[in-house]
Write a protein that holds these residues in place. Structure first.
Motif, PDB file in Angstrom:
ATOM      1  N   ARG A 366       0.828  -1.206   0.000  1.00 28.67           N
ATOM      2  CA  ARG A 366       0.000   0.000   0.000  1.00 28.67           C
ATOM      3  C   ARG A 366       0.862   1.255   0.000  1.00 28.67           C
ATOM      4  NH1 ARG A 366      -3.006   3.292   3.873  1.00 28.67           N
ATOM      5  NH2 ARG A 366      -4.973   3.920   2.914  1.00 28.67           N
ATOM      6  N   PHE A 367       1.923   1.248   0.804  1.00 32.47           N
ATOM      7  CA  PHE A 367       2.766   2.438   0.905  1.00 32.47           C
ATOM      8  C   PHE A 367       3.576   2.649  -0.380  1.00 32.47           C
ATOM      9  CE2 PHE A 367       6.689   4.639   2.129  1.00 32.47           C
ATOM     10  CZ  PHE A 367       6.149   5.796   2.664  1.00 32.47           C
ATOM     11  N   ILE A 368       4.110   1.587  -0.934  1.00 29.08           N
ATOM     12  CA  ILE A 368       4.876   1.714  -2.181  1.00 29.08           C
ATOM     13  C   ILE A 368       3.993   2.255  -3.297  1.00 29.08           C
ATOM     14  CG2 ILE A 368       6.091   0.404  -3.981  1.00 29.08           C
ATOM     15  CD1 ILE A 368       7.037  -1.468  -1.652  1.00 29.08           C
ATOM     16  N   ASN A 369       2.749   1.767  -3.372  1.00 30.42           N
ATOM     17  CA  ASN A 369       1.817   2.268  -4.380  1.00 30.42           C
ATOM     18  C   ASN A 369       1.529   3.752  -4.182  1.00 30.42           C
ATOM     19  OD1 ASN A 369       1.542  -0.170  -5.749  1.00 30.42           O
ATOM     20  ND2 ASN A 369      -0.174  -0.844  -4.482  1.00 30.42           N
ATOM     21  N   LEU A 370       1.410   4.188  -2.922  1.00 28.30           N
ATOM     22  CA  LEU A 370       1.193   5.600  -2.622  1.00 28.30           C
ATOM     23  C   LEU A 370       2.355   6.439  -3.140  1.00 28.30           C
ATOM     24  CD1 LEU A 370      -0.228   7.963  -1.022  1.00 28.30           C
ATOM     25  CD2 LEU A 370       1.234   7.309   0.896  1.00 28.30           C
ATOM     26  N   CYS A 371       3.577   6.039  -2.794  1.00 31.69           N
ATOM     27  CA  CYS A 371       4.760   6.786  -3.222  1.00 31.69           C
ATOM     28  C   CYS A 371       4.869   6.817  -4.744  1.00 31.69           C
ATOM     29  CB  CYS A 371       6.021   6.175  -2.619  1.00 31.69           C
ATOM     30  SG  CYS A 371       6.178   6.382  -0.831  1.00 31.69           S
ATOM     31  N   ASN A 372       4.620   5.693  -5.368  1.00 32.11           N
ATOM     32  CA  ASN A 372       4.730   5.625  -6.821  1.00 32.11           C
ATOM     33  C   ASN A 372       3.701   6.529  -7.488  1.00 32.11           C
ATOM     34  OD1 ASN A 372       6.016   4.299  -9.156  1.00 32.11           O
ATOM     35  ND2 ASN A 372       3.974   3.486  -9.529  1.00 32.11           N
ATOM     36  N   HIS A 373       2.496   6.564  -6.939  1.00 32.27           N
ATOM     37  CA  HIS A 373       1.421   7.353  -7.552  1.00 32.27           C
ATOM     38  C   HIS A 373       1.721   8.844  -7.492  1.00 32.27           C
ATOM     39  CE1 HIS A 373      -2.620   7.694  -9.146  1.00 32.27           C
ATOM     40  NE2 HIS A 373      -2.896   8.632  -8.257  1.00 32.27           N
ATOM     41  N   PHE A 374       2.344   9.297  -6.402  1.00 28.30           N
ATOM     42  CA  PHE A 374       2.605  10.724  -6.229  1.00 28.30           C
ATOM     43  C   PHE A 374       4.073  11.086  -6.478  1.00 28.30           C
ATOM     44  CE2 PHE A 374      -1.416  10.283  -3.919  1.00 28.30           C
ATOM     45  CZ  PHE A 374      -2.129  11.321  -4.495  1.00 28.30           C
ATOM     46  N   HIS A 375       4.796  10.200  -7.165  1.00 27.75           N
ATOM     47  CA  HIS A 375       6.163  10.481  -7.624  1.00 27.75           C
ATOM     48  C   HIS A 375       7.116  10.799  -6.472  1.00 27.75           C
ATOM     49  CE1 HIS A 375       3.795  10.778 -11.234  1.00 27.75           C
ATOM     50  NE2 HIS A 375       3.259  11.924 -10.869  1.00 27.75           N
ATOM     51  N   ILE A 376       7.014  10.031  -5.399  1.00 29.22           N
ATOM     52  CA  ILE A 376       7.898  10.210  -4.248  1.00 29.22           C
ATOM     53  C   ILE A 376       8.949   9.105  -4.268  1.00 29.22           C
ATOM     54  CG2 ILE A 376       8.047  10.291  -1.736  1.00 29.22           C
ATOM     55  CD1 ILE A 376       5.160  11.229  -1.672  1.00 29.22           C
ATOM     56  N   PRO A 377      10.234   9.428  -4.432  1.00 29.39           N
ATOM     57  CA  PRO A 377      11.287   8.401  -4.438  1.00 29.39           C
ATOM     58  C   PRO A 377      11.300   7.620  -3.127  1.00 29.39           C
ATOM     59  CG  PRO A 377      12.129  10.514  -5.205  1.00 29.39           C
ATOM     60  CD  PRO A 377      10.771  10.775  -4.634  1.00 29.39           C
ATOM     61  N   ILE A 378      11.834   6.404  -3.180  1.00 32.20           N
ATOM     62  CA  ILE A 378      11.780   5.505  -2.026  1.00 32.20           C
ATOM     63  C   ILE A 378      13.186   5.155  -1.547  1.00 32.20           C
ATOM     64  CG2 ILE A 378      11.081   3.212  -1.221  1.00 32.20           C
ATOM     65  CD1 ILE A 378       8.782   3.354  -3.255  1.00 32.20           C
ATOM     66  N   LEU A 379      13.423   5.349  -0.252  1.00 28.42           N
ATOM     67  CA  LEU A 379      14.646   4.897   0.403  1.00 28.42           C
ATOM     68  C   LEU A 379      14.341   3.542   1.023  1.00 28.42           C
ATOM     69  CD1 LEU A 379      17.532   5.349   1.443  1.00 28.42           C
ATOM     70  CD2 LEU A 379      16.555   6.578   3.395  1.00 28.42           C
ATOM     71  N   ASN A 380      15.017   2.504   0.541  1.00 25.57           N
ATOM     72  CA  ASN A 380      14.718   1.114   0.879  1.00 25.57           C
ATOM     73  C   ASN A 380      15.838   0.547   1.742  1.00 25.57           C
ATOM     74  OD1 ASN A 380      13.804  -1.568   0.789  1.00 25.57           O
ATOM     75  ND2 ASN A 380      14.748  -1.949  -1.207  1.00 25.57           N
ATOM     76  N   LEU A 381      15.588   0.431   3.060  1.00 27.44           N
ATOM     77  CA  LEU A 381      16.597  -0.064   3.991  1.00 27.44           C
ATOM     78  C   LEU A 381      16.315  -1.535   4.272  1.00 27.44           C
ATOM     79  CD1 LEU A 381      16.653   2.979   6.446  1.00 27.44           C
ATOM     80  CD2 LEU A 381      18.041   2.594   4.401  1.00 27.44           C
ATOM     81  N   VAL A 382      17.200  -2.408   3.846  1.00 25.63           N
ATOM     82  CA  VAL A 382      16.917  -3.840   3.849  1.00 25.63           C
ATOM     83  C   VAL A 382      17.631  -4.558   4.990  1.00 25.63           C
ATOM     84  CG1 VAL A 382      17.030  -5.978   2.508  1.00 25.63           C
ATOM     85  CG2 VAL A 382      16.611  -3.798   1.346  1.00 25.63           C
ATOM     86  N   ASP A 383      16.830  -5.195   5.821  1.00 23.72           N
ATOM     87  CA  ASP A 383      17.302  -6.190   6.784  1.00 23.72           C
ATOM     88  C   ASP A 383      16.191  -7.230   6.843  1.00 23.72           C
ATOM     89  OD1 ASP A 383      18.324  -7.762   8.747  1.00 23.72           O
ATOM     90  OD2 ASP A 383      18.322  -6.238  10.316  1.00 23.72           O
ATOM     91  N   GLN A 384      16.149  -8.073   5.822  1.00 24.29           N
ATOM     92  CA  GLN A 384      15.008  -8.955   5.603  1.00 24.29           C
ATOM     93  C   GLN A 384      15.420 -10.424   5.695  1.00 24.29           C
ATOM     94  OE1 GLN A 384      11.959 -10.284   5.795  1.00 24.29           O
ATOM     95  NE2 GLN A 384      11.450  -8.203   5.140  1.00 24.29           N
ATOM     96  N   PRO A 385      15.046 -11.095   6.811  1.00 24.60           N
ATOM     97  CA  PRO A 385      15.412 -12.497   6.967  1.00 24.60           C
ATOM     98  C   PRO A 385      14.550 -13.443   6.136  1.00 24.60           C
ATOM     99  CG  PRO A 385      14.119 -11.799   8.838  1.00 24.60           C
ATOM    100  CD  PRO A 385      14.354 -10.573   8.003  1.00 24.60           C
TER     101      PRO A 385
END
Length: 552
Positions: A366-385
């Motif tokens: 939901r959040f990624i779709n929001l950012c994409n729709h309003f042209h907001i770049p995404i800072l993706n901090l990964v610590d994913q087990p």
């Protein structure tokens, strides 16, 4: 000018009539039962809410005398006036123009009355066509039906969308934020769900498809409003984004949310001057990730050390978290970097080790779709087990919801800066650690640890026979440690960088300067083109040429 050319008379009498009706509508009747109930519940009156949310003196009402006037049959004088239970109009938030709709629960609990059926969708149309953010203050049914209307209309009726089509159209073009400020039911609940951001107040607001009387008749459950749809339910299941303690805090959250977003999809997100130097290097980042991989750390602190510090806020971070009460293994929010809005996604290793579950996946998508729709770049901090595992995870359809997060990040057209901070394992690790797009940029910290599955669990599976053949638990542990020591050199992320498997391993202290450089380039060279492409997809009325709108 100002006079009837034929009679020579002025229109002062009509102006006086208009002003008289406006005075009645805009002055609280402290003896009215609805107003009394509102105050006894500890709630602000609807016009107090509008004044508290908007910049002082900026409200220009639309439909100010919509309602049901009652006149004396002999004198023609105004005897009483039942106002519409919806206030609409233009206003400003931090100087930016917005459109606001506000329910007046003191008038028939917000049910359809006095023109509300026309005012609500008209407001959503105006926001979309004038391309300004839409703010809804929800309290009651927001114009939903009541059985009493059957008697007044003389028949029952087939229910219609009642303006929800216009709500979906607005959602595709402008930011839509909703504050839940009382019992939000039926149509109002649907409006709350069709928002980019929603906030409710503890102990004051509830949220449900149908209220306790209807539920009792249908399911025989005898529940209070709070038991049926209080903040403890919807603040933890994602139906609303944030939960606060007071109405004023809810208004502040809406102001914060709006501050990060453009007024519409045809413009860039608003930038401002930042007093926080792009060259700031945080020594604390060098040791913030424990060398013992099983230990946790504070990911929100990592975020605060990277994004802008708001100097006028006594050194507070610009990070505005969205959805902290649900999908808690995932962190999402908006922030500023070099004065420019950025979306932030991350994992919280203190919740189930950070393994992403069904709710976390929904939250991310939901959040990624929001950012994409309003042209907001995404800072993706990964610590994913990896994905959450076990019987509960399977019953929650974790992998299916995980696929929604994968689709959201894979299809995103906005630039994404990925930093692999620690773990990136399995399918979930590949989703967030390897977002495929030429506009994206990726680095890793020296604490990075990756693979198809975590080394400890993988050794248990690959060497199960040898481990089980040991004579004692002590021997088993000894063999396990020997195997771990054997694999330790190859898990060094520099080994993978030697093969150009990762673009660059960076000093954590250089993270903010790198992110600031990236975000400045994104706003200068990439986002303008995305905005142009969006504009080409819409007509002058703000509707997509394909007829499709925003993806909820």
């Amino acid at each position: 000018m100002g006079k009837d050319a034929k009679s020579g008379e002025s229109w002062e009498d009509r102006i006086a009539e208009l002003r008289a009706q406006q005075r009645v509508v805009r002055t609280p009747n402290v003896k009215d039962p609805g107003y009394i109930r509102q105050k006894e519940a500890g709630k602000l009156w609807v016009r107090e809410r509008v004044d508290a949310l908007l910049d002082k003196g900026s409200f220009n009402e639309v439909g100010s005398v919509t309602g049901k006037p009652v006149y004396d049959e002999k004198t023609g004088e105004l005897v009483s006036f039942i106002p519409s239970n919806l206030i609409t109009g233009w206003g400003r938030v931090d100087g930016r123009k917005v459109f606001i709709t506000a329910d007046d629960f003191s008038v028939r609990g917000g049910h359809a009355d006095g023109g509300i059926a026309h005012k609500a969708p008209h407001g959503e149309i105006l926001a979309r066509k004038f391309r300004v953010p839409l703010i809804r203050l929800l309290d009651g049914s927001s114009g939903g039906g009541s059985v009493t209307t059957y008697l007044s209309s003389g028949s029952t009726y087939i229910p219609v969308l009642a303006g929800l089509g216009q709500s979906l159209d607005a959602l595709a073009v402008v930011p839509v934020a909703s504050a839940l400020l009382g019992p939000v039911v039926g149509l109002a609940a649907a409006k709350a769900a069709t928002s980019h951001f929603s906030v409710m107040v503890r102990g004051l607001s509830q949220f449900f498809a149908a209220g306790p009387p209807v539920v009792k008749e249908a399911t025989f459950e005898n529940l209070t409003k709070e038991q049926l749809g209080g903040w403890e339910i919807h603040g933890q299941n994602g139906s609303v984004d944030n939960v606060v303690n007071t109405e004023l805090e809810a208004f502040q959250e809406i102001r914060q949310f709006i501050s990060f977003l453009p007024s519409n999809i045809f413009t860039l997100p608003p930038s401002s001057e930042s007093n926080d130097p792009a060259s700031r290097r945080e020594e604390e980042l060098l040791g913030i990730i424990p060398k013992r991989r099983g230990r946790t750390y504070d990911m929100r602190k990592v975020i605060r050390l990277i994004v802008d510090v708001v100097m006028e806020g006594a050194g507070t971070s610009s990070f505005f978290e969205i959805g902290s009460g649900w999908g808690r293994n995932a962190i999402t929010g908006l922030a500023q970097v070099a004065g420019k809005p950025v979306g932030v996604i991350a994992s919280d290793c203190t919740v189930n080790g950070g393994a992403i579950d069904a709710f976390g996946s929904q939250k991310m998508a939901r959040f990624i779709n929001l950012c994409n729709h309003f042209h907001i770049p995404i800072l993706n901090l990964v610590d994913q087990p990896g994905f959450a595992i076990g019987s509960l995870a399977e019953r929650m359809a974790t992998i299916r919801h995980g696929a929604s997060a994968m689709a959201a990040i894979y299809n995103a057209s906005v630039p994404i800066f990925t930093i692999i901070i620690r773990r990136s394992f399995g399918v979930a690790g590949s989703i967030f650690g390897d977002p495929e797009d030429g506009r994206n940029f990726r680095v890793a910290w020296p604490s990075a640890d990756w693979g198809s599955l975590p080394l400890e669990g993988g050794i248990e599976a690959a060497y199960k026979r040898q481990l089980n053949a040991t004579k004692s638990p002590e021997d088993r542990m000894k063999l396990m440690n020997e195997l771990l020591d054997k694999f330790e050199p190859v898990r060094n992320p520099i080994r993978f960088a030697n093969k150009f498997g990762v673009e660059e391993i960076v000093d954590p202290r250089d993270t903010r300067p790198l992110v600031c450089d990236w975000i400045s380039h994104a706003y200068e060279c990439i986002l303008p083109q995305l905005v142009t492409l969006s504009a080409a997809s819409y007509g002058l009325d703000g509707k997509l040429s394909s007829g499709k709108g925003y993806k909820l």
